[in-house]
Design an enzyme around this catalytic site. Structure first.
Site, PDB file in Angstrom:
ATOM      1  N   HIS A 200      36.908  37.745  26.038  1.00 28.90           N
ATOM      2  CA  HIS A 200      37.824  36.732  26.575  1.00 28.90           C
ATOM      3  C   HIS A 200      37.260  35.329  26.566  1.00 28.90           C
ATOM      4  CE1 HIS A 200      35.869  36.097  30.499  1.00 28.90           C
ATOM      5  NE2 HIS A 200      35.506  37.341  30.372  1.00 28.90           N
TER       6      HIS A 200
HETATM    7  N1  UDP Z   1      37.465  44.573  34.264  1.00 28.08           N
HETATM    8  C1  UDP Z   1      38.516  45.400  34.665  1.00 28.08           C
HETATM    9  N2  UDP Z   1      39.449  45.794  33.719  1.00 28.08           N
HETATM   10  C2  UDP Z   1      39.351  45.416  32.411  1.00 28.08           C
HETATM   11  C3  UDP Z   1      38.266  44.575  32.023  1.00 28.08           C
HETATM   12  C4  UDP Z   1      37.344  44.171  32.976  1.00 28.08           C
HETATM   13  O1  UDP Z   1      38.606  45.786  35.823  1.00 28.08           O
HETATM   14  O2  UDP Z   1      40.207  45.809  31.616  1.00 28.08           O
HETATM   15  C5  UDP Z   1      36.489  44.113  35.303  1.00 28.08           C
HETATM   16  C6  UDP Z   1      35.049  44.402  35.000  1.00 28.08           C
HETATM   17  O3  UDP Z   1      34.683  45.704  35.369  1.00 28.08           O
HETATM   18  C7  UDP Z   1      34.350  43.353  35.853  1.00 28.08           C
HETATM   19  C8  UDP Z   1      35.297  42.191  35.808  1.00 28.08           C
HETATM   20  O4  UDP Z   1      36.566  42.712  35.387  1.00 28.08           O
HETATM   21  O5  UDP Z   1      34.229  43.809  37.187  1.00 28.08           O
HETATM   22  C9  UDP Z   1      34.785  41.179  34.819  1.00 28.08           C
HETATM   23  O6  UDP Z   1      35.710  40.209  34.637  1.00 28.08           O
HETATM   24  P1  UDP Z   1      35.729  39.263  33.355  1.00 28.08           P
HETATM   25  O7  UDP Z   1      35.109  39.951  32.210  1.00 28.08           O
HETATM   26  O8  UDP Z   1      37.138  38.798  33.227  1.00 28.08           O
HETATM   27  O9  UDP Z   1      34.884  38.008  33.843  1.00 28.08           O
HETATM   28  P2  UDP Z   1      33.359  37.573  33.681  1.00 28.08           P
HETATM   29  O10 UDP Z   1      32.520  38.642  34.278  1.00 28.08           O
HETATM   30  O11 UDP Z   1      33.090  37.351  32.227  1.00 28.08           O
HETATM   31  O12 UDP Z   1      33.259  36.300  34.450  1.00 28.08           O
END
Ligand code: UDP
Length: 369
Positions: A200
């Protein structure tokens, strides 16, 4: 003491879940603000329901927009919220625009900010999240760091040792407290071994060639790749006109974003995680699943230091080669870092309660016009 906690995006909800429960347990008075940065049910409401986070007291409804619009709108609305009550500290998590906007609004009103997940650095200021991390840490009065390395990053930037606390990783607290509740997603019906892909970050989704290169590298593998597609990535796949390419590759099974409990199941049982997410790198490490990060750097240095994660960027060949190694079992097991346990929120809140003398914005740190 009254605390204001601010959330805006999917990873924030995961991080705040144990914190609000612990505040309730400790009898700490708090308000919860949802800025509305993420508003799709799949990225927001489902997380509140599954992780039993109380409904926000205040919803700002900021929505999507450019970085300036989103951050600016959130600051304006946060200022009103902060002026309408009397808060002793504003607690922010992670590195999203809501984190930055809430922190700046608070410090300008001389309300101290506590940053949970302080000190992570990718040292890449082209990454919007890195800009947010650096600025939020600069204006925070209490800095709650997840790793020893992130403490060092803060000290190297001249932040006082007295205001920096190594508390561990709050996202891991959520994971460990919910690991027994994981739910098998339907997408796994009739699937044997598989890998997980999440994507993303703007640097990957906004560039058609990079996106294609990643998908080719992942799609070449000997096992299917389950790809829960973030709404932003879905929109980019459509606008880049590469939906068709994806459909041609039967090895990539794409699905809507999964709920937290489903995603944890998917990750825990996968052979390998391919991701540009920050949180997924850490969660894969805790689930003992090797991770390949589709970026040229990571702020989650610890995952690399422990041998749980490797940077592969977006090169098709490198991605395929490293997947091959993992599927052949060519990696060593790793331990879990210190303080990545179920007591992170307790450590954070005890620090706040025990260090109330630090809850002021020092004159020398005041941001003026
Ligand atoms: N996550 C989720 N469902 C999905 C993809 C990710 O619940 O289909 C969760 C993942 O386990 C983690 C969080 O979303 O807890 C991460 O969010 P994201 O990747 O959007 O943000 P980042 O960590 O890159 O800031």
């Amino acid at each position: 003491m009254k605390v204001l906690t601010v959330v805006g995006a999917r990873p924030n909800f995961v991080k705040v879940a144990p914190l609000v429960k612990q505040m309730e347990k400790m009898g700490i008075d708090f308000d919860l603000v949802h800025t509305g940065q993420h508003y799709d049910r799949e990225l927001s409401k489902d997380f509140f329901d599954q992780l039993e986070i109380p409904d926000p007291n205040i919803y700002l409804g900021v929505g999507s927009g450019t970085h300036g619009v989103q951050t600016g709108k959130t600051m304006m609305k946060m200022e009103e919220v902060l002026m309408a009550d009397s808060y002793d500290i504003v607690l922010v998590v992670g590195d999203v625009n809501s984190t930055l906007a809430a922190s700046i609004a608070a410090v300008k009103l001389q309300i101290p900010v506590g940053h949970i997940e302080a000190g992570y650095r990718s040292f890449d200021m082209q990454m919007p999240e890195e800009v947010n991390r650096v600025l939020v840490d600069r204006v925070s009065q209490l800095l709650f760091a997840p790793t020893e390395n992130s403490v060092l990053n803060l000290l190297n930037e001249g932040i006082d040792k007295e205001r920096t606390f190594l508390v561990g990783n709050i996202m891991v607290e959520t994971l460990l407290k919910n690991i027994h509740r994981m739910e098998r997603p339907e997408v796994l019906d009739d699937i044997g071994d598989y890998m997980v892909l999440t994507l993303h970050r703007a640097e990957n989704t906004d560039d058609r060639n990079r996106l294609l290169s990643i998908l080719k590298g992942a799609g070449n593998s000997d096992v299917p790749v389950i790809f829960p597609v973030h709404p932003r990535t879905k929109e980019k796949l459509r606008s880049h006109g590469i939906n068709g390419e994806l459909e041609k590759n039967k090895n990539i099974i794409y699905t809507k974003p999964l709920t937290y409990l489903e995603f944890q199941y998917l990750l825990a049982h996968s052979k390998c995680a391919l991701t540009d997410s920050g949180g997924v790198q850490e969660e894969a490490m805790v689930h003992k699943v090797p991770c390949l990060t589709l970026r040229k750097n990571t702020e989650r240095m610890i995952t690399m230091q422990y041998g749980a994660n490797k940077l592969v960027g977006t090169d098709t060949c490198l991605i395929s080669t490293e997947i091959g190694r993992i599927l052949r079992g060519e990696y060593k097991a790793w331990p879990i870092p210190p303080f990545w346990d179920k007591r992170v929120s307790k450590r954070i809140l005890s620090c706040i309660v025990d260090h109330q003398e630090l809850l002021f914005v020092p004159t020398s740190d005041l941001i003026t016009q």
